[in-house]
Design a protein around this motif. Structure first.
Motif, mmCIF file in Angstrom:
data_model
loop_
_atom_site.group_PDB
_atom_site.id
_atom_site.type_symbol
_atom_site.label_atom_id
_atom_site.label_comp_id
_atom_site.label_asym_id
_atom_site.label_seq_id
_atom_site.Cartn_x
_atom_site.Cartn_y
_atom_site.Cartn_z
ATOM 1 N N TYR A 205 -0.480 85.035 33.546
ATOM 2 C CA TYR A 205 0.635 85.316 34.454
ATOM 3 C C TYR A 205 0.354 86.572 35.277
ATOM 4 C CZ TYR A 205 2.654 81.784 31.486
ATOM 5 O OH TYR A 205 2.845 80.623 30.790
ATOM 6 N N SER B 124 -2.314 75.916 28.448
ATOM 7 C CA SER B 124 -1.350 75.749 29.539
ATOM 8 C C SER B 124 -1.913 76.416 30.796
ATOM 9 C CB SER B 124 -0.011 76.378 29.162
ATOM 10 O OG SER B 124 0.904 76.208 30.221
ATOM 11 N N ALA C 206 3.495 68.354 32.676
ATOM 12 C CA ALA C 206 4.891 68.708 32.444
ATOM 13 C C ALA C 206 5.445 69.388 33.693
ATOM 14 C CB ALA C 206 5.002 69.623 31.224
ATOM 15 N N GLU D 240 -2.638 71.426 29.689
ATOM 16 C CA GLU D 240 -1.274 71.090 30.121
ATOM 17 C C GLU D 240 -1.133 71.613 31.533
ATOM 18 O OE1 GLU D 240 2.673 72.193 31.242
ATOM 19 O OE2 GLU D 240 1.499 73.710 30.220
ATOM 20 N N LYS E 289 -0.991 76.979 33.821
ATOM 21 C CA LYS E 289 -0.305 77.882 34.750
ATOM 22 C C LYS E 289 -0.466 79.347 34.358
ATOM 23 C CE LYS E 289 4.545 78.239 33.201
ATOM 24 N NZ LYS E 289 4.691 77.379 32.007
ATOM 25 N N HIS F 78 8.192 65.849 23.728
ATOM 26 C CA HIS F 78 7.812 67.182 24.195
ATOM 27 C C HIS F 78 8.987 68.136 24.003
ATOM 28 C CE1 HIS F 78 6.516 69.981 27.749
ATOM 29 N NE2 HIS F 78 6.147 70.461 26.578
ATOM 30 N N GLU G 123 0.523 74.043 23.163
ATOM 31 C CA GLU G 123 -0.071 74.275 24.488
ATOM 32 C C GLU G 123 0.270 75.676 24.970
ATOM 33 O OE1 GLU G 123 1.854 71.025 26.569
ATOM 34 O OE2 GLU G 123 3.726 72.161 26.645
ATOM 35 N N PRO G 124 -0.240 76.697 24.262
ATOM 36 C CA PRO G 124 0.046 78.062 24.709
ATOM 37 C C PRO G 124 -0.765 78.435 25.944
ATOM 38 C CG PRO G 124 -1.167 78.054 22.610
ATOM 39 C CD PRO G 124 -1.124 76.644 23.109
ATOM 40 N N GLY G 125 -0.230 79.337 26.730
ATOM 41 C CA GLY G 125 -0.964 79.910 27.854
ATOM 42 C C GLY G 125 -1.157 81.402 27.628
ATOM 43 N N ARG G 126 -0.057 82.107 27.554
ATOM 44 C CA ARG G 126 -0.062 83.561 27.417
ATOM 45 C C ARG G 126 -0.892 84.025 26.212
ATOM 46 N NH1 ARG G 126 4.031 86.534 29.331
ATOM 47 N NH2 ARG G 126 5.421 84.733 29.372
ATOM 48 N N GLY H 214 4.299 75.643 24.167
ATOM 49 C CA GLY H 214 3.566 76.909 24.018
ATOM 50 C C GLY H 214 4.524 77.958 23.482
ATOM 51 N N GLY H 215 4.519 79.099 24.148
ATOM 52 C CA GLY H 215 5.535 80.093 23.808
ATOM 53 C C GLY H 215 5.126 81.102 22.756
ATOM 54 N N LEU H 216 3.873 81.067 22.302
ATOM 55 C CA LEU H 216 3.424 82.084 21.345
ATOM 56 C C LEU H 216 3.249 83.401 22.096
ATOM 57 C CD1 LEU H 216 2.487 79.220 20.288
ATOM 58 C CD2 LEU H 216 0.884 80.457 18.859
ATOM 59 N N PHE I 219 9.707 72.351 24.338
ATOM 60 C CA PHE I 219 9.199 73.700 24.619
ATOM 61 C C PHE I 219 10.401 74.612 24.669
ATOM 62 C CE2 PHE I 219 7.368 76.806 27.899
ATOM 63 C CZ PHE I 219 6.940 77.651 26.891
ATOM 64 N N ARG J 230 10.725 64.902 27.316
ATOM 65 C CA ARG J 230 10.996 66.308 27.036
ATOM 66 C C ARG J 230 12.468 66.457 26.684
ATOM 67 N NH1 ARG J 230 9.173 71.605 30.422
ATOM 68 N NH2 ARG J 230 10.208 73.150 29.113
ATOM 69 N N GLN K 107 7.085 83.733 24.820
ATOM 70 C CA GLN K 107 6.965 85.088 24.254
ATOM 71 C C GLN K 107 7.614 85.202 22.869
ATOM 72 O OE1 GLN K 107 4.972 87.252 24.897
ATOM 73 N NE2 GLN K 107 5.726 89.172 24.159
HETATM 74 C C1 LIG Z 1 4.704 77.591 30.789
HETATM 75 C C2 LIG Z 1 4.557 76.466 29.852
HETATM 76 C C3 LIG Z 1 3.731 76.606 28.725
HETATM 77 C C4 LIG Z 1 3.022 77.876 28.377
HETATM 78 O O1 LIG Z 1 3.898 78.886 28.004
HETATM 79 P P1 LIG Z 1 3.372 80.216 27.301
HETATM 80 O O2 LIG Z 1 4.588 80.988 27.043
HETATM 81 O O3 LIG Z 1 2.446 80.866 28.262
HETATM 82 O O4 LIG Z 1 2.655 79.801 26.060
HETATM 83 C C5 LIG Z 1 3.565 75.515 27.915
HETATM 84 N N1 LIG Z 1 4.199 74.338 28.173
HETATM 85 C C6 LIG Z 1 5.003 74.181 29.229
HETATM 86 C C7 LIG Z 1 5.654 72.883 29.454
HETATM 87 C C8 LIG Z 1 5.214 75.232 30.098
HETATM 88 O O5 LIG Z 1 6.032 75.074 31.132
#
Ligand SMILES: *Cc1c(COP(=O)(O)O)cnc(C)c1O
Length: 429
Positions: free
Chosen positions: A397, A70, A114, A91, A72, A208, A293-296, A250-252, A210, A161, A214
Motif C-alpha cells: 500500500y 493479494s 474479487a 488475488e 493490490k 469468500h 490471501e494476505p497482501g500487507r 487476507g487481513g493479517l 474477508f 462473498r 490489519q
Molecule cells: C485488500 C484485499 C486483501 C488483502 O488485504 P490485506 O489486509 O492487505 O491482507 C485480500 N482480499 C481481498 C478481497 C481484498 O480486497
C-alpha cells in the motif's frame, strides 16, 4: 512480544541491518549506494525478506490453508513473481491486475478475482484469459459474470462473498452485522445461492469471507476463520455438493505504530487443530482447498521508502525536516489512507551510529498541503540538507495506493534487492 521502545530500530534489526558506520543496508547493499544509482525518492524491496515472511506464514498454517498474494498491496510484477516462485497464487481486483499476475508467471487457474464493482470489459478479459475463480459480490455482478461466461462459451467457477451477520460480532471476531458494499449479507445468503445455482454458465464452488484488514491478534483471525467454515458448510448443504474452495481473505496485520505487537504465528498455529478437525468432520468441506490471501503481511515488512532531506527548519520551537518524498508516493505513511487516528509510521535516519541525541522531529514532504507529513514526532538524530531518511513497513500500500498525480512530481523508482543485486523494477518517471 514486548513493546519495542523504538519500532523502527526493532524492524531494522529484524529485516535489514546497519554496517559499522551506521549505514542502513538492504539485503547487504548500502541504501546510500542505492540512492546514488537510482535517485530519490526511492522504494526498495528486499526479496529475501518477502520469501522468509511467506515461508514463515505457510509453515504456520500448513495442514489448514494455502497462502496466495493479494496483488493490490503491491502490483509490481517483479514482486508478484517473488511470491509466485514461493508457491503463491494471486488475488486480483481488476483486469490490469490480472495482466500483472500473468506477467509475473501466475497461471490463470491460480488467479481469483474479487472486488465490489467488476465491469463487463474486465470480466471479458479475465474469462478469455482462463481465470480460476470469480467472487460474486452482488446481484447485478452475478448476472454480468453469467453473461460474460455465455459470450465466451465458458462455465465460470464462482464463489459467494458473504458479509457476516450479527452472530459474528461475538467474542474476539470484531466483525459482522454492519452494512457493507462488499458481498452478500449473510441474511440473504440462501437466496443468493439459489440465484447462482439458477445460472447455467456459473458453477458455485466456494465461499469468500474477508472480514477486515490489519488484524494483529491471532484469536481474532481464528474466530473469523471458524465463522467462515460455518458459512461454507451452509453453502455446501444448500447446493448438495462439496465445496472446492474456502477463501478466508487476507487481513493479517503488521506493526506500524509504537505499541503494536506483531501477529503471533505460534498462537495462530496453536488454534488451527480445532479448525482442521471441523473441516475433516464435514463431508461438504473435507475436500475443499482453504486459501488465505494476505497482501500487507507478505509485502509490507520488506519495503523501505527513502527520501532526501531538502531543508531543516526550526519554526517556533518545532523542528521540521523537509524532504523530496511525501504523501504523493506514500499516502499511508502520511496518515491519510484510512487511519482514524494519525500516528507515525516507523521512520529512521539512513545513517545513524546511535550516538547522537534524538529529538522529536516532524518530517514533511514537498507538497503544498499540511496533509503531506511523513512523521509528526519521529525520534531522529540531527539531520541536514542531503541526508536520507527511510520509512519502514513500506512494501505494501505504498506507491500504487497514493495520489501520484497530485502536484505532478515524477514517479520514484522501485528497486528489488536479491542475492546482493539491485534491479530497477520501475524506472523513475
Ligand atoms: C485488500 C484485499 C486483501 C488483502 O488485504 P490485506 O489486509 O492487505 O491482507 C485480500 N482480499 C481481498 C478481497 C481484498 O480486497
Amino acid at each position: 512480544m514486548a513493546v519495542p521502545p523504538d519500532l523502527a530500530a526493532a524492524l531494522i534489526a529484524e529485516n535489514f541491518s546497519r554496517d559499522a558506520g551506521g549505514v542502513l543496508r538492504v539485503g547487504g547493499l548500502s541504501v546510500i549506494d542505492l540512492t546514488k544509482e537510482f535517485g530519490t525518492p526511492l522504494f526498495v524491496y528486499d526479496a529475501g525478506t518477502m520469501r522468509r515472511t511467506y515461508r514463515a506464514l505457510c509453515a504456520a498454517v500448513t495442514g489448514f490453508a494455502e497462502v496466495d498474494f493479494s496483488v493490490k498491496a503491491n502490483p509490481n510484477p517483479a514482486v508478484i513473481r517473488v511470491f509466485h516462485e514461493e508457491g503463491a497464487g494471486a488475488e486480483i481486483a481488476s483486469g490490469a491486475e490480472f495482466d500483472a499476475a500473468r506477467a509475473a508467471g501466475v497461471p490463470p487457474e491460480r488467479i481469483l478475482f474479487a472486488g465490489p464493482g467488476k465491469g463487463a470489459a474486465d470480466l471479458d478479459r479475465v474469462i478469455a484469459g482462463g481465470i480460476g475463480e470469480i467472487h460474486l459480490e452482488n446481484r447485478e455482478e452475478m448476472v454480468r459474470v453469467a453473461a460474460a461466461a455465455e459470450r465466451h462459451g465458458a462455465t465460470v467457477r464462482v464463489a459467494l462473498r458473504i458479509n457476516p451477520g450479527a452472530a459474528a460480532q461475538g467474542g474476539a471476531m470484531r466483525m459482522g452485522g454492519k452494512p457493507s458494499p462488499f458481498g452478500f449479507d449473510e441474511e440473504a445468503m440462501d437466496a443468493a445461492i439459489d440465484a447462482v445455482e439458477a445460472q447455467a454458465a456459473l458453477r458455485l464452488v466456494g465461499l469468500h469471507l474477508f472480514a477486515g484488514t490489519q488484524g494483529l491478534k491471532a484469536e481474532t483471525l481464528l474466530g473469523q476463520w471458524a465463522y467462515g467454515l460455518g458459512l461454507a458448510a451452509r453453502i455446501a448443504r444448500r447446493t448438495g455438493r462439496p465445496l472446492e474452495t474456502i477463501d478466508l481473505g487476507g487481513g493479517l496485520g503488521i506493526p506500524y505504530f509504537s505499541g503494536d505487537a506483531a501477529l503471533d504465528l505460534g498462537a495462530l498455529r496453536a488454534g488451527l487443530p480445532d479448525l482442521i478437525a471441523t473441516l475433516r468432520a464435514d463431508p461438504g468441506l473435507a475436500s475443499a482447498r482453504v486459501v488465505l490471501e494476505p497482501g500487507r503481511y507478505l509485502a509490507g515488512p520488506a519495503g523501505l521508502y527513502v527520501a532526501r532531506v531538502l531543508a531543516v527548519k526550526e519554526s517556533r520551537g518545532s523542528r521540521f525536516v523537509i524532504t523530496d518524498g511525501g504523501m504523493h508516493h506514500h499516502l499511508g505513511a502520511s496518515g491519510n489512507l484510512g487511519q482514524v487516528v494519525k500516528r507515525d509510521f516507523p521512520l529512521a535516519a539512513v545513517v545513524d551510529g546511535g550516538a547522537a541525541a534524538r529529538a522529536a522531529t516532524a518530517v514533511v514532504g514537498p507538497l503544498c498541503t499540511p496533509l503531506d507529513m511523513l512523521a509528526r514526532a519521529a525520534p531522529l538524530p540531527p539531520l541536514a540538507e542531503g541526508d536520507l531518511v527511510a520509512v519502514l513497513q513500506s512494501g505494501a500500500y505504498g506507491l500504487t495506493a497514493s495520489p501520484t498525480g497530485f502536484l505532478s512530481h515524477p514517479l520514484p523508482a522501485e528497486v528489488l534487492v536479491e542475492d546482493g543485486r539491485a534491479t530497477a523494477i520501475r524506472h523513475r518517471g
